[in-house]
Design a protein around this motif. Structure first.
Motif, PDB file in Angstrom:
ATOM      1  N   GLY A  20      -2.692   1.412  -4.710  1.00 32.29           N
ATOM      2  CA  GLY A  20      -2.066   2.710  -4.924  1.00 32.29           C
ATOM      3  C   GLY A  20      -3.089   3.710  -5.424  1.00 32.29           C
ATOM      4  O   GLY A  20      -4.130   3.330  -5.961  1.00 32.29           O
ATOM      5  N   SER A  63      -1.552   2.072 -11.683  1.00 35.24           N
ATOM      6  CA  SER A  63      -0.197   1.830 -11.194  1.00 35.24           C
ATOM      7  C   SER A  63       0.723   1.470 -12.355  1.00 35.24           C
ATOM      8  O   SER A  63       0.296   0.960 -13.397  1.00 35.24           O
ATOM      9  N   LEU A  69       5.046   2.340   0.646  1.00 29.91           N
ATOM     10  CA  LEU A  69       5.913   3.088  -0.267  1.00 29.91           C
ATOM     11  C   LEU A  69       7.182   3.601   0.402  1.00 29.91           C
ATOM     12  O   LEU A  69       8.268   3.581  -0.195  1.00 29.91           O
ATOM     13  N   ASN A 111       0.855  -1.183   0.000  1.00 31.64           N
ATOM     14  CA  ASN A 111       0.000   0.000   0.000  1.00 31.64           C
ATOM     15  C   ASN A 111       0.891   1.233   0.000  1.00 31.64           C
ATOM     16  O   ASN A 111       1.949   1.249   0.642  1.00 31.64           O
ATOM     17  N   GLU A 112       0.461   2.278  -0.686  1.00 32.15           N
ATOM     18  CA  GLU A 112       1.203   3.544  -0.604  1.00 32.15           C
ATOM     19  C   GLU A 112       1.338   4.016   0.839  1.00 32.15           C
ATOM     20  O   GLU A 112       2.390   4.495   1.253  1.00 32.15           O
ATOM     21  N   HIS A 116      10.754   0.373  -1.212  1.00 31.97           N
ATOM     22  CA  HIS A 116       9.287   0.263  -1.128  1.00 31.97           C
ATOM     23  C   HIS A 116       8.854  -1.052  -0.494  1.00 31.97           C
ATOM     24  O   HIS A 116       7.700  -1.481  -0.647  1.00 31.97           O
ATOM     25  N   ALA A 157       0.309   8.274  -5.511  1.00 30.02           N
ATOM     26  CA  ALA A 157       1.770   8.274  -5.572  1.00 30.02           C
ATOM     27  C   ALA A 157       2.309   7.255  -6.571  1.00 30.02           C
ATOM     28  O   ALA A 157       3.410   6.737  -6.392  1.00 30.02           O
ATOM     29  N   HIS A 158       1.557   6.996  -7.640  1.00 30.66           N
ATOM     30  CA  HIS A 158       2.033   6.035  -8.636  1.00 30.66           C
ATOM     31  C   HIS A 158       3.416   6.411  -9.170  1.00 30.66           C
ATOM     32  O   HIS A 158       4.286   5.557  -9.339  1.00 30.66           O
ATOM     33  N   GLU A 188       5.786   7.902  -7.807  1.00 26.02           N
ATOM     34  CA  GLU A 188       6.871   7.807  -6.835  1.00 26.02           C
ATOM     35  C   GLU A 188       7.425   6.389  -6.699  1.00 26.02           C
ATOM     36  O   GLU A 188       8.432   6.178  -6.021  1.00 26.02           O
ATOM     37  N   VAL A 189       6.796   5.449  -7.342  1.00 31.09           N
ATOM     38  CA  VAL A 189       7.277   4.070  -7.294  1.00 31.09           C
ATOM     39  C   VAL A 189       8.435   3.921  -8.275  1.00 31.09           C
ATOM     40  O   VAL A 189       8.326   4.260  -9.458  1.00 31.09           O
TER      41      VAL A 189
END
Length: 252
Positions: A74, A108, A52, A10-11, A57, A77-78, A80-81
């Motif tokens: 998600g 995502s 995240l 999970n974010e 992560h 913050a997609h 940011e992955v």
């Protein structure tokens, strides 16, 4: 049967930054999902969680090698992955790890890269009723699930949903505004099984709904089968640009 090793990702951003979301999910969305799986599957699973902000992560190579099924939530913050982590996950899916993509996870990086389309859809968040209808009653994911599942308040997701033709459409949702949506669909990529299930917005306590928990538990058991069948035979992909399948072109 071997114990299924599950990782719920999970974010964890909403719960950390919005008090109203933290009140709904005090242990995080990942905590709610994990508790439901542990409750329904018991000793058949071991359930871990990651967010995240964890190093890599929470999706290091060692962690993924010990994961049979990964659940992915998600929303905001997609981007940011890490691309490196996404490729690592993709290779594991192609090698046989199961993947459950939840709600806004349709956007995502991992889902869009595996499917090869935009995965865009129609949406409206008016907190309306969603009815989740079983479209494939013989599918293992639908076992013991109410027809329909009634969710009193939920974000509306509607067609058109820009995905390739699924292997199976297990669930179709209808909403108070008249929209319909393929809310539970399966895909196969390489040796990996993928299940996308849309009910589960952060603003509503959907992941405490007994029937939603039942669907996710069924999904984990179904998605784990390739990994459990050959846990020591999950090769990586020699050509990461193409993987083991032809990517579907983006549709307008």
């Amino acid at each position: 049967m071997s114990t299924i090793k599950v990782l719920v990702w999970n974010e964890g951003v909403h719960e950390r930054t919005q008090s109203e979301i933290a009140e709904i999910y005090p242990d995080g969305i990942h905590g709610a999902i994990a508790s439901g799986l542990a409750e329904l599957l018991g000793s058949a699973v071991t359930v871990q969680t990651a967010v995240l902000s964890d190093p890599e992560h929470g999706l290091s190579a060692d962690v993924l090698e010990q994961t049979d099924v990964l659940l992915w939530w998600g929303h905001i913050a997609h981007d940011e992955v890490s691309d490196e982590v996404v490729e690592r996950v993709r290779q594991r899916v192609l090698g046989g790890m199961g993947l459950l993509v939840l709600h806004s996870g349709h956007f995502s990086k991992i889902f869009t890269r595996l499917l090869g389309t935009t995965c865009s859809l129609a949406w409206r968040n008016d907190g309306e009723r969603e009815l989740v209808w079983t479209a494939a009653g013989r599918h293992p994911i639908a076992e013991g699930v109410d027809h329909p599942i009634i969710i009193d308040k939920q974000e509306m997701y509607g067609e058109p949903f820009d995905i390739p033709t699924p292997d199976d459409v297990v669930f179709i949702s209808s909403f108070s505004g008249g929209e319909v949506f393929r809310s539970g669909v399966t895909f196969t990529r390489g040796r990996g099984r993928i299940f996308y299930f849309s009910p589960g917005d952060q603003e509503y306590p959907v992941y405490f709904h007994p029937q939603v928990r039942r669907v996710l538990a069924n999904g984990v058991r179904w998605a784990a089968e390739p990994a459990l069948a050959a846990p020591n035979a999950m090769p990586t992909v020699s050509n990461p640009e193409r993987g083991w399948f032809e990517k579907q072109p983006h549709r307008s």
